[in-house]
Design an enzyme around this catalytic site. Structure first.
Site, short mmCIF file in Angstrom:
data_model
loop_
_atom_site.label_atom_id
_atom_site.label_comp_id
_atom_site.label_asym_id
_atom_site.label_seq_id
_atom_site.Cartn_x
_atom_site.Cartn_y
_atom_site.Cartn_z
N THR A 144 0.87 -1.18 0.00
CA THR A 144 0.00 0.00 0.00
C THR A 144 0.91 1.22 0.00
O THR A 144 1.90 1.27 0.73
CB THR A 144 -1.02 0.00 1.16
OG1 THR A 144 -1.83 1.17 1.04
CG2 THR A 144 -0.37 -0.04 2.53
N GLU A 145 0.59 2.19 -0.87
CA GLU A 145 1.55 3.28 -1.12
C GLU A 145 1.77 4.19 0.07
O GLU A 145 2.73 4.93 0.12
CB GLU A 145 1.17 4.08 -2.37
CG GLU A 145 -0.21 4.70 -2.37
CD GLU A 145 -1.22 3.84 -3.13
OE1 GLU A 145 -1.14 2.59 -3.02
OE2 GLU A 145 -2.08 4.42 -3.82
N ASN A 146 0.85 4.11 1.06
CA ASN A 146 1.09 4.90 2.27
C ASN A 146 2.06 4.22 3.23
O ASN A 146 2.09 4.55 4.41
CB ASN A 146 -0.22 5.26 2.95
CG ASN A 146 -1.12 4.07 3.21
OD1 ASN A 146 -1.23 3.20 2.36
ND2 ASN A 146 -1.72 4.01 4.36
N SER A 178 8.39 4.16 -0.30
CA SER A 178 7.25 3.44 -0.86
C SER A 178 7.12 3.68 -2.37
O SER A 178 6.83 2.77 -3.14
CB SER A 178 5.97 3.90 -0.16
OG SER A 178 4.87 3.15 -0.61
#
Lengths: 225, 231
Positions: free
Chosen positions: A63-65, A105
């Site tokens: 997940t990009e966060n 990320s």
């Protein structure tokens, strides 16, 4: 069906009488996610795909966060405001998960380390151009999030969408009329009516659902191989 | 440089932020949002601010409260429009706030570049899209790239989980998000934390933001909010 079967088939098979629901489509996409791969599922419909990835497949969700090994949606007491997915929905950890900051990320993404990402789309051109961040209508507030980074980052970019817009027009098009997210980046499009492989030579139909190949060619205004 | 100040109140922590400053604000949605620092900034009164953050506020807490107070001239962010971003939406539609949309990875990397002394970098993100109009492009080994410049802050307001008295920081789960990058990219980095521990108590192997990047720390009671209506 294996890739060899597809290659040998004279034309794309129709696999069901009715179009797929979005849940059924999620299952079809999950089937094509390779064992042990690192995968980012976009906000919205693509998150459903996680429900169809059995743990033994060993797929690790990014997940990009800032997390690898993201788990399912959190329920009840599991909700922790410090642990969310990219859609800001609280989620849980999986064993072996890891956290990292945003620059790492996106370096992970841009650097080509993710195997697959699945994104929603407004339009996809038959050459793989993607439009999924802005309708381009005046008055709309533009918001891109991580879509442009994902589009150029993952080794394979899949799109999950309904094939036809509410007005009946196909969203697989000759050239996108909406603002682009990325150029030539989509390799496969999964829709409720058909699955398409895209490349520099255009779209090839892999399979259809609730529509014959002939009907599909009538309703989609691009050449379908 | 001066050592990190451990301050008693959020008001002391944000003292001196000037009108017209560029302020980097941590958080992804509400995870990692420095609520207490923002509330103190509202009390402090600085205006005409340029805010760099991933979103443009949720509900009416944190960044949304700062926007609602009319202190922000411009927002650089990746994703302003959300289910609960009505404060920003109204200001934007009324023409009362400027918006620059930056792809999320570019937002992070441009701040990383600022903190790392990089003058500019070639990035493949957004090639062929409206967001690169007017930007210098170059083809390197057959792939197209866009020249992106650093984003530097006068101040960074971030939230971490624990600090020691030197200002070393550790974060918690996905609330880490932009914090470590913003800490490097601002002239003055201000962190609110849930705990301050004696120096030597943090595992040096686990420190995420070394104290060199941190100027002011304030301990606050942790407040948690989740984005309403997220799905």
């Amino acid at each position: 069906m294996t890739d060899e079967t597809y290659a040998e088939a004279a034309e794309a098979p129709q696999l069901s009488d009715a179009p797929l629901s979005m849940d059924e489509l999620a299952k079809v996409i999950a089937r094509d996610i390779p064992e042990g791969s690192f995968v980012n599922l976009g906000i919205g419909q693509p998150t459903k795909i996680a429900d169809h990835l059995p743990a033994e497949l060993g797929v690790i969700l990014h997940t990009e966060n800032g997390m690898l090994g993201m788990g399912r949606k959190a329920e009840g007491d599991e909700v922790d405001a410090d642990l969310t997915n990219a859609g800001k929905v609280p989620v849980v950890e999986t064993p072996g998960c890891s956290y990292f900051h945003h620059a790492d990320s996106f370096a992970m993404m841009r650097g080509g380390h993710l195997d697959v990402c699945v994104l929603g789309a407004f339009q996809v051109a038959h050459t793989g151009d993607l439009a999924n961040w802005s309708t381009g209508k005046p008055g709309d507030i533009p918001a891109v999030g991580g879509a442009m980074d994902l589009a150029i980052g993952a080794k394979d970019v899949f799109v999950m969408m309904s094939l036809f817009a509410k007005n009946g027009e196909a969203k697989l098009v000759e050239a996108c009329t909406m603002p682009l997210t990325g150029v030539g980046c989509v390799s496969r499009v999964y829709t409720d009516h058909a699955v398409f492989d895209l490349g520099p030579d255009g779209a090839t139909v892999r399979e259809t659902y609730g529509i014959t190949l002939a009907e599909l060619r009538e309703r989609v205004a691009v050449e379908l191989h | 440089m001066a050592k990190t100040s451990i301050l008693e109140t959020a008001d002391e922590a944000v003292a001196g932020i000037e009108d017209g400053s560029t302020v980097l604000v941590g958080g992804f949605g509400l995870a990692g949002m420095p609520f207490d620092l923002i509330d103190a900034l509202i009390r402090q009164g600085a205006k005409d601010l340029t805010i760099v953050a991933n979103n443009a506020g949720n509900g009416e807490v944190g960044l949304a409260a700062l926007l609602k107070a009319g202190r922000v001239r411009k927002v650089l962010c990746s994703f302003p429009r959300q289910v609960d971003s009505y404060v920003f939406d109204e200001l934007y539609r009324a023409g009362e706030i400027e918006l620059e949309v930056v792809p999320q990875g570019n937002l992070a990397e441009r701040m990383r570049a600022a903190g790392a002394g990089i003058g500019a970098f070639f990035c493949p993100t957004a090639v062929g899209t409206p967001l690169v109009e007017g930007k210098e492009q170059r083809t390197i080994d057959g792939r197209d790239y866009v020249l992106e410049y650093p984003i530097k802050g006068d101040y960074a307001l971030i939230a971490a989980h624990t600090a020691d008295r030197l200002g070393n920081l550790v974060y918690r789960k996905t609330a880490r998000n932009f914090g470590p990058v913003m800490a490097t990219a601002a002239t003055t980095t201000i962190a609110q934390v849930s705990n301050v521990v004696p120096t030597g108590e943090l595992d040096p192997e686990a420190v995420v933001t070394p104290s060199i990047y941190v100027d002011r720390v304030v301990q606050v009671e942790a407040r948690h909010y989740t984005v309403q209506g997220a799905r």
